[in-house]
Structure formats: C-alpha cells, structure tokens
Design an enzyme around this catalytic site. Structure first.
Site, PDB file in Angstrom:
ATOM      1  N   LYS A   1       0.820  -1.204   0.000  1.00  0.00           N
ATOM      2  CA  LYS A   1       0.000   0.000   0.000  1.00  0.00           C
ATOM      3  C   LYS A   1       0.857   1.257   0.000  1.00  0.00           C
ATOM      4  O   LYS A   1       0.535   2.247  -0.682  1.00  0.00           O
ATOM      5  CB  LYS A   1      -0.945  -0.024   1.207  1.00  0.00           C
ATOM      6  CG  LYS A   1      -2.055  -1.066   1.066  1.00  0.00           C
ATOM      7  CD  LYS A   1      -2.800  -1.294   2.359  1.00  0.00           C
ATOM      8  CE  LYS A   1      -3.836  -2.400   2.202  1.00  0.00           C
ATOM      9  NZ  LYS A   1      -4.478  -2.791   3.461  1.00  0.00           N
TER      10      LYS A   1
ATOM     11  N   GLN B   1      -4.072  -1.425   9.811  1.00  0.00           N
ATOM     12  CA  GLN B   1      -3.998  -2.749   9.205  1.00  0.00           C
ATOM     13  C   GLN B   1      -4.532  -3.785  10.196  1.00  0.00           C
ATOM     14  O   GLN B   1      -4.103  -3.825  11.353  1.00  0.00           O
ATOM     15  CB  GLN B   1      -2.550  -3.084   8.820  1.00  0.00           C
ATOM     16  CG  GLN B   1      -2.374  -4.422   8.130  1.00  0.00           C
ATOM     17  CD  GLN B   1      -3.083  -4.475   6.780  1.00  0.00           C
ATOM     18  OE1 GLN B   1      -3.029  -3.533   6.010  1.00  0.00           O
ATOM     19  NE2 GLN B   1      -3.753  -5.586   6.505  1.00  0.00           N
TER      20      GLN B   1
ATOM     21  N   ASP C   1     -10.533   4.169   4.997  1.00  0.00           N
ATOM     22  CA  ASP C   1     -10.751   2.735   4.817  1.00  0.00           C
ATOM     23  C   ASP C   1     -12.199   2.350   5.092  1.00  0.00           C
ATOM     24  O   ASP C   1     -12.593   1.199   4.929  1.00  0.00           O
ATOM     25  CB  ASP C   1      -9.806   1.956   5.746  1.00  0.00           C
ATOM     26  CG  ASP C   1      -9.569   0.520   5.292  1.00  0.00           C
ATOM     27  OD1 ASP C   1      -9.745   0.238   4.084  1.00  0.00           O
ATOM     28  OD2 ASP C   1      -9.193  -0.323   6.133  1.00  0.00           O
TER      29      ASP C   1
END
Length: 288
Positions: free
Chosen positions: A58, A102, A125
């Site tokens: 990413k 994450q 996200d």
C-alpha cells in the site's frame, strides 16, 4: 447463456490502474494549489508477515500516486489503550489526511475500539460506525474500500442494479454488510446470506447479482449460478482461490471477476482515491 459459452471477465486490474492514474492527477493538483501532498498514515501492530506485506504494498502504491505515507510500526505487545492513543494522535494531526489501521491486530486488541478512534473525516478505509451509517443513509462519507471497489466495477461494466435481486454471501462489518447497503442504495433488492444460511444454493440460484464475501474457498458452486448472472468474487483464500468455483461458474455467468485480478486491485485503488478526496476536503480544494 449456453454451457459452451463463457462469461466476460471483469478486468479489475485495468480499472484500478485508470483509477490510480486519475487519483495521481488529483493529488498533483492538490500539491500544486496548496503546497501540501495528501498523506496516508498506516498503523500496524506486530509483525505478521501477510500484514507487513500488505502495508508495504500500500505504501508503494501511495508513492506511485503522489501520496505521502507515514508508517507507525507498533510492537505486538501494544495494548488497546495504547493503539487508541496512537490513532487519536493521528486523527488530531493536520499533516495526516487519511488513516489506515492494518487488521487483524491480534486477539488481545479490541479492534472496534481502535477503529472508532479514527476521526470520520480521515476514515479513508471506511471502517468506523460513522462511515457505515453514512453508507446506509447515502450521506457524505467514505465507503469501505472493497465494497466501494465492487460498486465501481459494476458501474464500469454498466450492470443495471435497479430492481435486480442481489445476494450477498457474507456479513462482515467492512465487506458483506456495507456491500449490501451500497447495492440497496442503487435500488437492488438485497438478500444477505452467511455461514449459517439454510440451503444457500437455493438463494444463489435466484440471484441476478452474486457478491461472494464469506472467506470459504469455492463455497459457491457454478451449477447454482443463475444463467446470465453477474458474479463478484471478493473472497481470497490460500492458493489464489476465491469463494466461487470459477471454472464452472464462468460457464453460466454473464460477467465474473477472476481471483486474483478482479476485486482485489480495486480495494487499494479506492483507498488511494479516498485518501486524496479526504485531503481535498481538509485542505479546501474543490475539483477544478
């Protein structure tokens, strides 16, 4: 569709590349007009090899799109309170425009508490309850990245959703549930199925659109796909296997996403696009 024909493959990699190209142009415009490049902060607890790889990938994609990245590596012994403190600090930092935690973070971490420490305007996200509510009410906000990528794929391939029966197999908070809400917002009739659904094939056989997001390899059999249906496989299991039996499903579906190369690339593309959009909102830059 006869059994001698095969479905058209949905090119997620191609659409993702175009999305990132557009995102990079917008990031460059923001930097030119404000002197500040969009910034995505990533936080990782522990050193799980898969998670480390995902974060590295990413960050590399960020660099290609003109997005600065800031990585916070935390030890595996990090507590929920400590992680919440880090995320609140990033939320308060004007130099950070988007935040990605994450996950999974480990069994000792209360992930929901951690997610809720992310400011809604930086939740690129789409993992907070605020973002889910915004998705459900079609209000301004950021969508969960994988469902957002799915919707972009359906739009790119001109899939008519109004009045169609969409069956979502999976009910996770950041994939199955938001995917269903986004489909509902496009006037699809949505049925949620999951691991405890009785006679899952019966529901799949009635679906004009199938979204597989349950995390079980080849759970959905090709012979249960309605001829001419659209199949979106958001599952990713060991051995590059999706949740749908691809070989048999493609002989009945009209459109189908491959695994890999379908939904996956769009997830990161949406993350980058939403990071740049977050920066634009926070810096007061309108589309030119």
């Amino acid at each position: 569709m006869s059994t001698t024909e095969t479905a058209q493959l949905v090119d997620g990699s191609g659409l993702a590349a175009r999305t990132v190209e557009e995102t990079a142009a917008r990031a460059a415009e923001i930097a030119r007009r404000t002197g500040t490049s969009p910034c995505l902060a990533t936080a990782l607890v522990g050193e799980d090899p898969a998670s480390v790889t995902y974060v590295r990938m990413k960050r590399a994609r960020c660099a290609k799109a003109g997005i600065r990245s800031r990585h916070i590596a935390l030890p595996a012994t990090t507590t929920t309170a400590e992680l919440v403190g880090v995320l609140k600090g990033l939320s308060d930092d004007p130099g950070v425009h988007g935040i990605l935690l994450q996950h999974p973070c480990g069994p000792h971490i209360d992930e929901r508490a951690a997610f809720e420490a992310i400011a809604p305007e930086k939740d690129v996200d789409g993992v907070t309850m605020h973002s889910f509510t915004a998705m459900s009410f079609s209000s301004p906000g950021f969508v969960s990245c994988t469902p957002g990528g799915i919707m972009r794929l359906l739009e790119a391939y001109d899939v008519e959703l109004a009045g169609k029966h969409a069956v979502v197999v999976g009910r996770s908070a950041i994939l199955g549930k938001p995917a269903g809400m986004l489909l509902l917002a496009k006037d699809a009739t949505v049925t949620y199925c999951h691991s405890r659904t009785v006679d899952l094939p019966a529901f799949v056989r009635e679906a004009d659109v199938v979204v597989a997001a349950v995390g079980r390899p080849r759970l959905i059999r090709g012979e249960d796909i309605k001829p001419g249906a659209v199949v979106i496989d958001a599952g990713y299991n060991p051995g590059n296997v999706g949740d749908v039996d691809f070989t048999t499903a493609r002989t009945r579906a009209r459109l189908i996403t491959p695994v890999p190369g379908g939904v996956g690339p769009m997830t990161i593309a949406v993350l980058l696009a939403q990071t740049v959009e977050a920066a634009a909102r926070q810096l007061g830059v309108e589309h030119s």
